[in-house]
Design a protein around this motif. Structure first.
Motif, PDB file in Angstrom:
ATOM      1  N   GLY A  61       0.818  -1.216   0.000  1.00 58.90           N
ATOM      2  CA  GLY A  61       0.000   0.000   0.000  1.00 58.90           C
ATOM      3  C   GLY A  61       0.848   1.261   0.000  1.00 58.90           C
ATOM      4  O   GLY A  61       0.555   2.228  -0.709  1.00 58.90           O
ATOM      5  N   VAL A  62       1.925   1.245   0.777  1.00 60.02           N
ATOM      6  CA  VAL A  62       2.831   2.397   0.846  1.00 60.02           C
ATOM      7  C   VAL A  62       3.556   2.586  -0.483  1.00 60.02           C
ATOM      8  O   VAL A  62       3.649   3.706  -1.006  1.00 60.02           O
ATOM      9  CB  VAL A  62       3.846   2.216   1.990  1.00 60.02           C
ATOM     10  N   ILE A  63       4.072   1.485  -1.035  1.00 60.21           N
ATOM     11  CA  ILE A  63       4.780   1.549  -2.322  1.00 60.21           C
ATOM     12  C   ILE A  63       3.851   2.067  -3.413  1.00 60.21           C
ATOM     13  O   ILE A  63       4.205   2.968  -4.184  1.00 60.21           O
ATOM     14  CB  ILE A  63       5.324   0.157  -2.709  1.00 60.21           C
ATOM     15  N   GLY A  64       2.659   1.500  -3.474  1.00 62.11           N
ATOM     16  CA  GLY A  64       1.702   1.909  -4.503  1.00 62.11           C
ATOM     17  C   GLY A  64       1.297   3.358  -4.377  1.00 62.11           C
ATOM     18  O   GLY A  64       1.162   4.076  -5.377  1.00 62.11           O
ATOM     19  N   SER A  65       1.110   3.821  -3.150  1.00 61.80           N
ATOM     20  CA  SER A  65       0.724   5.211  -2.916  1.00 61.80           C
ATOM     21  C   SER A  65       1.816   6.174  -3.380  1.00 61.80           C
ATOM     22  O   SER A  65       1.540   7.186  -4.044  1.00 61.80           O
ATOM     23  CB  SER A  65       0.434   5.422  -1.429  1.00 61.80           C
TER      24      SER A  65
END
Length: 345
Positions: free
Chosen positions: A159-163
């Motif tokens: 989720g952090v990477i994608g954001s």
């Protein structure tokens, strides 16, 4: 900018890779290193009446090839002189800005992880294809096949990477992050989903991401979410389902337009717009899938890529190299660690 291309990877290599590289060089002016069997690369050029390598295109000879049936965990040692491994080592050594391959997916994942290495703090690298959505924007699906089994912490990091990626790609400072589940309610899903939901919620409350909760498969293309987080097994099934649906709908539309004279005339009148629509779901135009969490950009092109698809994958690699997220990702992961440490006190 320089891109390394695995000239021997893919169903139609080396012809498709060589022609795609030359097309990308002409169109984008990018420097390209073709890694593979030099004689075969030159043979392809001769077949198409290309007598000399254009300035900015070079060959790095590699006599071996990673087979699609090779064991991913052993290719680094058993296929040291393969085009994929040689290319990844060159990327790790800083000889280029990004790497593209349509070869063995597992071998590429293993090679990138062990040779180019993950960003500090990243537990698992993940594939993240970008899909068009109904709202006219794009939705990132992460993970789509790199990790069949995941922990809640893996999903949190996805989720952090994608954001971070979608924030850089779209200029949106607060991309909406959703967790793929079998219902929108917080209580839905397996223990994995419930634990991941709690972690993503905590990260959202800390201002690290903008988590909007669970999303169902049908929501992915409707435009209500910018990043869809899932384990690699579910993500791959969803991605293949979307691809199959797009192919099915495309064939139905063609059948309708060929039904009679009136529909054929209608088809001609909207031919231009239909081409644009089909291009949105055409992997040859999209390029490939980036492997997120690796220090330098690695792009996995479709195994059946033709020259056009390789050209698009090289363009995608260029774009990835122009918006690096490694430093921002390290900072965000440090914040996550601080939150975890604080909650355990």
């Amino acid at each position: 900018m320089k891109i390394i291309l695995d000239a021997m990877g893919g169903d139609h290599a080396p012809e498709a890779t060589v022609l795609g590289a030359l097309e990308a060089h002409r169109e984008f002016g990018v420097e390209i290193t073709l890694v593979g069997r030099g004689e075969e690369i030159l043979s392809v050029m001769g077949k198409h009446s290309i007598t000399d390598l254009p300035k900015g295109v070079e060959i790095a000879n590699a006599d071996d090839v990673v087979d699609m049936h090779d064991d991913p965990t052993s290719v680094i040692h058993k296929r040291k002189n393969s085009s994929m491994i040689v290319g990844l080592k060159m990327l790790a050594d800083g000889q280029a800005d990004a790497f593209v391959s349509a070869g063995n997916t597992g071998a590429l994942l293993t090679g990138a992880t062990l040779l180019v290495k993950r960003v500090k703090g990243v537990r698992r690298a993940a594939f993240g294809p970008v899909l068009p959505n109904k709202a006219g924007g794009q939705t990132l699906l992460i993970d789509s096949g790199a990790n069949a089994e995941c922990t809640p912490e893996f999903l949190l990091q996805f989720g952090v990477i994608g954001s971070l990626y979608m924030g850089k790609a779209t200029g949106n400072p607060s991309p909406r992050v959703g967790l793929l589940n079998n219902g929108a309610e917080d209580s839905k899903g397996t223990p994995l989903h419930k634990e991941a939901h709690a972690l993503l919620t905590e990260a959202s409350q800390a201002g690290i991401i903008n988590f909007i909760g669970n999303v169902e498969g049908r929501d992915v293309l409707l435009g209500g979410v910018d990043v869809v987080v899932c384990d690699g097994f579910s993500g791959n099934v969803l991605l293949k389902s979307i691809e199959g649906t797009a192919m099915f709908m495309g064939s139905l539309v063609k059948r309708v337009f060929k039904k009679n004279l009136l529909t054929m005339i209608g088809g001609l009148l909207c031919k231009k717009e239909m081409k644009k629509l089909m291009a949105m779901m055409d992997y040859r135009e999209v390029g490939g899938t980036e492997l997120f969490g690796i220090r330098r950009p690695v792009i996995k092109a479709h195994g059946s890529s033709d020259a056009r698809a390789f050209r698009s994958a090289i363009r995608q690699a260029m774009e990835a190299a122009q918006r690096p997220i490694a430093e921002d990702l390290e900072n965000a992961l440090r914040q996550l660690s601080a939150i975890k440490e604080h909650s355990e006190v």
